[in-house]
Design an enzyme around this catalytic site. Structure first.
Site, PDB file in Angstrom:
ATOM      1  N   LEU A 280     -51.771-101.257  37.097  1.00  0.00           N
ATOM      2  CA  LEU A 280     -50.567-101.924  36.574  1.00  0.00           C
ATOM      3  C   LEU A 280     -49.764-102.588  37.703  1.00  0.00           C
ATOM      4  O   LEU A 280     -49.571-101.992  38.763  1.00  0.00           O
ATOM      5  CB  LEU A 280     -49.680-100.855  35.901  1.00  0.00           C
ATOM      6  CG  LEU A 280     -48.284-101.308  35.460  1.00  0.00           C
ATOM      7  CD1 LEU A 280     -48.350-102.168  34.204  1.00  0.00           C
ATOM      8  CD2 LEU A 280     -47.372-100.101  35.196  1.00  0.00           C
TER       9      LEU A 280
ATOM     10  N   HIS B  42     -27.111 -94.403  34.584  1.00  0.00           N
ATOM     11  CA  HIS B  42     -28.145 -95.047  35.399  1.00  0.00           C
ATOM     12  C   HIS B  42     -29.147 -94.004  35.917  1.00  0.00           C
ATOM     13  O   HIS B  42     -30.339 -94.259  35.973  1.00  0.00           O
ATOM     14  CB  HIS B  42     -27.510 -95.818  36.561  1.00  0.00           C
ATOM     15  CG  HIS B  42     -26.601 -96.935  36.104  1.00  0.00           C
ATOM     16  ND1 HIS B  42     -26.959 -97.791  35.086  1.00  0.00           N
ATOM     17  CD2 HIS B  42     -25.357 -97.323  36.507  1.00  0.00           C
ATOM     18  CE1 HIS B  42     -25.975 -98.665  34.884  1.00  0.00           C
ATOM     19  NE2 HIS B  42     -24.988 -98.397  35.727  1.00  0.00           N
TER      20      HIS B  42
ATOM     21  N   GLY C  91     -24.639 -97.493  30.500  1.00  0.00           N
ATOM     22  CA  GLY C  91     -23.201 -97.227  30.590  1.00  0.00           C
ATOM     23  C   GLY C  91     -22.665 -96.653  29.287  1.00  0.00           C
ATOM     24  O   GLY C  91     -21.974 -95.625  29.279  1.00  0.00           O
TER      25      GLY C  91
ATOM     26  N   GLU D 182     -42.728-112.971  22.106  1.00  0.00           N
ATOM     27  CA  GLU D 182     -42.159-112.276  20.955  1.00  0.00           C
ATOM     28  C   GLU D 182     -40.989-111.441  21.476  1.00  0.00           C
ATOM     29  O   GLU D 182     -41.101-110.790  22.522  1.00  0.00           O
ATOM     30  CB  GLU D 182     -43.207-111.351  20.311  1.00  0.00           C
ATOM     31  CG  GLU D 182     -44.407-112.088  19.738  1.00  0.00           C
ATOM     32  CD  GLU D 182     -44.030-113.023  18.592  1.00  0.00           C
ATOM     33  OE1 GLU D 182     -43.085-112.706  17.840  1.00  0.00           O
ATOM     34  OE2 GLU D 182     -44.679-114.072  18.464  1.00  0.00           O
TER      35      GLU D 182
ATOM     36  N   ASP E  31     -31.077-101.859  28.753  1.00  0.00           N
ATOM     37  CA  ASP E  31     -29.633-101.949  28.517  1.00  0.00           C
ATOM     38  C   ASP E  31     -29.112-100.673  27.856  1.00  0.00           C
ATOM     39  O   ASP E  31     -29.847 -99.989  27.144  1.00  0.00           O
ATOM     40  CB  ASP E  31     -29.360-103.167  27.611  1.00  0.00           C
ATOM     41  CG  ASP E  31     -27.893-103.567  27.624  1.00  0.00           C
ATOM     42  OD1 ASP E  31     -27.147-103.092  28.504  1.00  0.00           O
ATOM     43  OD2 ASP E  31     -27.497-104.349  26.743  1.00  0.00           O
TER      44      ASP E  31
HETATM   45  C1  FPP Z   1     -27.902-101.830  32.048  1.00  0.00           C
HETATM   46  O1  FPP Z   1     -27.096-100.899  31.392  1.00  0.00           O
HETATM   47  C2  FPP Z   1     -28.559-101.214  33.202  1.00  0.00           C
HETATM   48  C3  FPP Z   1     -28.358-101.553  34.508  1.00  0.00           C
HETATM   49  C4  FPP Z   1     -27.448-102.628  34.924  1.00  0.00           C
HETATM   50  C5  FPP Z   1     -29.054-100.823  35.577  1.00  0.00           C
HETATM   51  C6  FPP Z   1     -30.462-100.436  35.239  1.00  0.00           C
HETATM   52  C7  FPP Z   1     -30.993 -99.551  36.275  1.00  0.00           C
HETATM   53  C8  FPP Z   1     -31.761 -98.462  36.045  1.00  0.00           C
HETATM   54  C9  FPP Z   1     -32.223 -98.014  34.725  1.00  0.00           C
HETATM   55  C10 FPP Z   1     -32.269 -97.702  37.208  1.00  0.00           C
HETATM   56  C11 FPP Z   1     -33.633 -98.261  37.452  1.00  0.00           C
HETATM   57  C12 FPP Z   1     -34.153 -97.892  38.742  1.00  0.00           C
HETATM   58  C13 FPP Z   1     -35.213 -98.519  39.302  1.00  0.00           C
HETATM   59  C14 FPP Z   1     -35.723 -98.020  40.582  1.00  0.00           C
HETATM   60  C15 FPP Z   1     -35.869 -99.690  38.700  1.00  0.00           C
HETATM   61  P1  FPP Z   1     -25.542-101.179  31.352  1.00  0.00           P
HETATM   62  O2  FPP Z   1     -24.912-100.512  32.520  1.00  0.00           O
HETATM   63  O3  FPP Z   1     -25.311-102.643  31.246  1.00  0.00           O
HETATM   64  O4  FPP Z   1     -25.148-100.450  30.042  1.00  0.00           O
HETATM   65  P2  FPP Z   1     -23.971-100.869  29.039  1.00  0.00           P
HETATM   66  O5  FPP Z   1     -24.360-102.184  28.448  1.00  0.00           O
HETATM   67  O6  FPP Z   1     -24.007 -99.766  28.054  1.00  0.00           O
HETATM   68  O7  FPP Z   1     -22.704-100.914  29.830  1.00  0.00           O
END
Ligand code: FPP
Length: 246
Positions: A129, A35, A21, A205, A18
């Site tokens: 893994l 991202h 953004g 946990e 998380d």
């Molecule tokens: C949450 O942050 C993240 C996501 C919804 C997307 C996660 C995706 C990646 C890290 C790319 C991964 C790629 C692969 C191939 C697995 P958010 O956008 O909710 O952040 P915020 O809470 O700050 O708005």
């Protein structure tokens, strides 16, 4: 890895990635920038988990609720998933990593479904893994699907209602091939489970860190593992009972 007891590692670590953004907005960039940087963290954490000896790593990449984000972000994320998976598979394969996907994959665009199927097939025989990516996943969706499957078996006469146990539910979840995670990490300061592995996390946990996902690195994973190793897992028993069991 100082002080990490390699004999007491969790077999399965699950992560809610998380904060992409918010991290991007803090840099004056758009959310997709976050991202893209999140992918760097994915690579580092997968590498670290394999090196440390974690057997299963589940990453929550996209929830069913994420489909409601602005169209440009959803399309950008789908492109990022397909491109990243296609690009990373040779390296994952070389490192003996087995890829698996859980979620309502029918909702994904055809190109994405194909990329996931190819990646799964190419790495299916690997024995290192197991990397599980939760895509278009939500735990309530999964529980509804499991309930339907079990109801169908009862209707077909393959199962009677009094044969339904906790194991029956586990066996009908998308995670049936994996053990439950002993440790769940969420980055970016939110202390919620957000529809992630609700049944499987019953005794896990939980570890929350303020670090935003794009800044999460091996040292942060090790910190979470050390925290996990400092806890006493009682599974409903008393502390004295647990110490006798050991
Ligand atoms: C949450 O942050 C993240 C996501 C919804 C997307 C996660 C995706 C990646 C890290 C790319 C991964 C790629 C692969 C191939 C697995 P958010 O956008 O909710 O952040 P915020 O809470 O700050 O708005």
């Amino acid at each position: 890895m100082e002080n990490l007891d390699l004999k007491r590692l969790p077999k399965h670590v699950a992560i809610i990635m998380d904060g992409n953004g918010r991290w991007a907005q803090e840099q004056g960039q758009d959310r997709l920038f976050g991202h893209y940087h999140g992918v760097v963290s994915v690579r580092k954490v997968v590498e670290a988990a394999a090196e440390i000896g974690i057997e299963f790593l589940t990453l929550y990449a996209f929830s069913t609720e994420n489909w409601d984000r602005p169209e440009a972000e959803v399309t950008g994320l789908m492109t990022l998933f397909v491109d990243t998976i296609a690009k990373e598979v040779p390296d994952l394969h070389k490192n003996n990593i087995k890829l698996s996907f859980i979620g309502n994959l029918d909702m994904l665009p055809t190109s994405a479904k194909q990329a996931l199927a190819d990646a799964t097939a190419q790495t299916a025989q690997n024995t290192g893994l197991t990397l599980i990516i939760a895509l278009s996943y939500s735990s309530r969706w999964e529980l509804v699907e499991a309930t339907k499957k079990i109801a169908q078996k009862v209707q077909n006469g393959q199962l009677s209602t009094d044969q339904i146990t906790e194991a029956t539910i586990s066996e009908n979840l998308t995670t049936s091939a994996f053990p439950d995670p002993e440790l769940m990490i969420r980055t970016s300061g939110e202390c919620r489970i957000s529809n992630f592995l609700l049944y499987q996390l019953a005794y896990s946990e939980l570890y929350f860190t303020d670090t935003r996902w794009p800044e999460f690195r091996k040292a942060d994973l090790v910190k979470a593992l050390l925290d996990y190793q400092s806890r006493e897992r009682r599974f409903g028993k008393t502390s004295a009972q647990v110490q006798i069991d050991v």
